[in-house]
Design a protein around this motif. Structure first.
Motif, PDB file in Angstrom:
ATOM      1  N   ASP A 103       0.797  -1.226   0.000  1.00 44.71           N
ATOM      2  CA  ASP A 103       0.000   0.000   0.000  1.00 44.71           C
ATOM      3  C   ASP A 103       0.831   1.278   0.000  1.00 44.71           C
ATOM      4  O   ASP A 103       0.368   2.320  -0.471  1.00 44.71           O
ATOM      5  N   HIS A 226       5.205  -1.471   2.923  1.00 43.64           N
ATOM      6  CA  HIS A 226       3.986  -1.711   3.698  1.00 43.64           C
ATOM      7  C   HIS A 226       3.833  -0.652   4.787  1.00 43.64           C
ATOM      8  O   HIS A 226       4.804  -0.264   5.437  1.00 43.64           O
ATOM      9  N   SER A 230      -0.752  -2.294   7.317  1.00 39.20           N
ATOM     10  CA  SER A 230      -0.587  -3.462   6.464  1.00 39.20           C
ATOM     11  C   SER A 230       0.303  -4.508   7.135  1.00 39.20           C
ATOM     12  O   SER A 230       0.025  -5.715   7.073  1.00 39.20           O
TER      13      SER A 230
END
Length: 270
Positions: A103, A226, A230
């Motif tokens: 992400d 991340h 996450s």
């Protein structure tokens, strides 16, 4: 882009009656096939096995581009590449980079420090798994000035996947010996002594830095791109716990930023 059937058939004809082809010949055949279907600027093929350095099988780069896309990549940045992580997971199929990226990948230090040097708008990969625990990734790349792959072209590549998989498994089989030779050579092609242990880069990065296994896992995920949220989901821990571990890591390593963390990471690659 419309399909160039003449070019496609010419590429197919190169495989008739040939039970085997070397890397360059099959790589060029694959390039011709893909060029008849979609538009792209670069093509590179890597084989991955576990945490070992990837083996480059074919590419279309000039000498300067080869340094960025292959030489520098194999020196260590591959460990943070979403394509490498996908190969680690033994996923097969055709994927856009943005489907695979964490992400925070496009704001990560890895992206800003290494990936932006490629000047790519998008990368699409065919991932082909083989019986010897090797995954072959065939990457089609488009530069920023070319733009991303249109949905229609991506759909064509998805349709071509079964054929590509069958051809790759046939013409690029038996790659295990290449990894074995690479492991015996050791870092930078240097032969290891009789008592010297073969440590893979992914296992050696944080060696001697006094990080716990949990801290190491979190740091690796941070560098891959991340977010704390996450990481928490992947490791089944709370976001607050992730942040505590990150602070402890920074304190142990005597650093205060992700830029310093990436620099330390690259310095410790073998």
């Amino acid at each position: 882009m419309s399909t160039n059937l003449e070019a496609l058939f010419q590429a197919f004809s190169a495989t008739i009656g040939k039970p085997a082809m070397d890397d360059a010949t099959f790589g060029e055949t694959f390039r011709q096939m893909m060029s008849s279907l979609v538009r792209f600027d670069y093509l590179v093929v890597f084989a991955y096995r576990g945490k070992e350095r990837p083996v480059d099988l074919y590419s279309t780069f000039n000498a300067k581009e080869h340094i960025i896309f292959v030489t520098l990549y194999q020196a260590g940045p591959y460990l943070l590449d979403p394509f490498y992580q996908t190969a680690q997971d033994r996923r097969a199929g055709v994927f856009r980079m943005r489907e695979l990226a964490p992400d925070r990948f496009f704001s990560s230090e890895y992206y800003r420090t290494y990936y932006v040097q490629t000047g790519l708008a998008e990368e699409i990969g065919f991932f082909v798994t083989t019986d010897d625990d090797i995954t072959i990734a065939l990457s089609l790349m488009r530069r920023e000035e070319t733009g991303v792959f249109p949905a229609a072209e991506f759909a064509v590549l998805k349709q071509a996947e079964p054929l590509v998989t069958a051809m790759v498994r046939h013409y690029w089989s038996g790659l295990g010996s290449r990894f074995d030779t690479q492991r015996r050579s050791g870092p930078r092609g240097r032969k290891r002594g009789a008592g010297e242990k073969a440590l893979q880069p992914a296992d050696a990065v944080w060696r001697g830095l006094n990080l716990t296994s949990r801290e190491t896992a979190i740091v690796d995920l941070v560098l891959q791109g991340h977010s704390s949220e996450s990481i928490g989901l992947k490791l089944n821990i709370s976001t607050g716990t992730v942040k505590v571990h990150r602070r402890n890591v920074y304190r142990k390593l005597g650093i205060s930023s992700q830029t310093q963390l990436l620099s330390l990471y690259l310095q410790n690659l073998t």
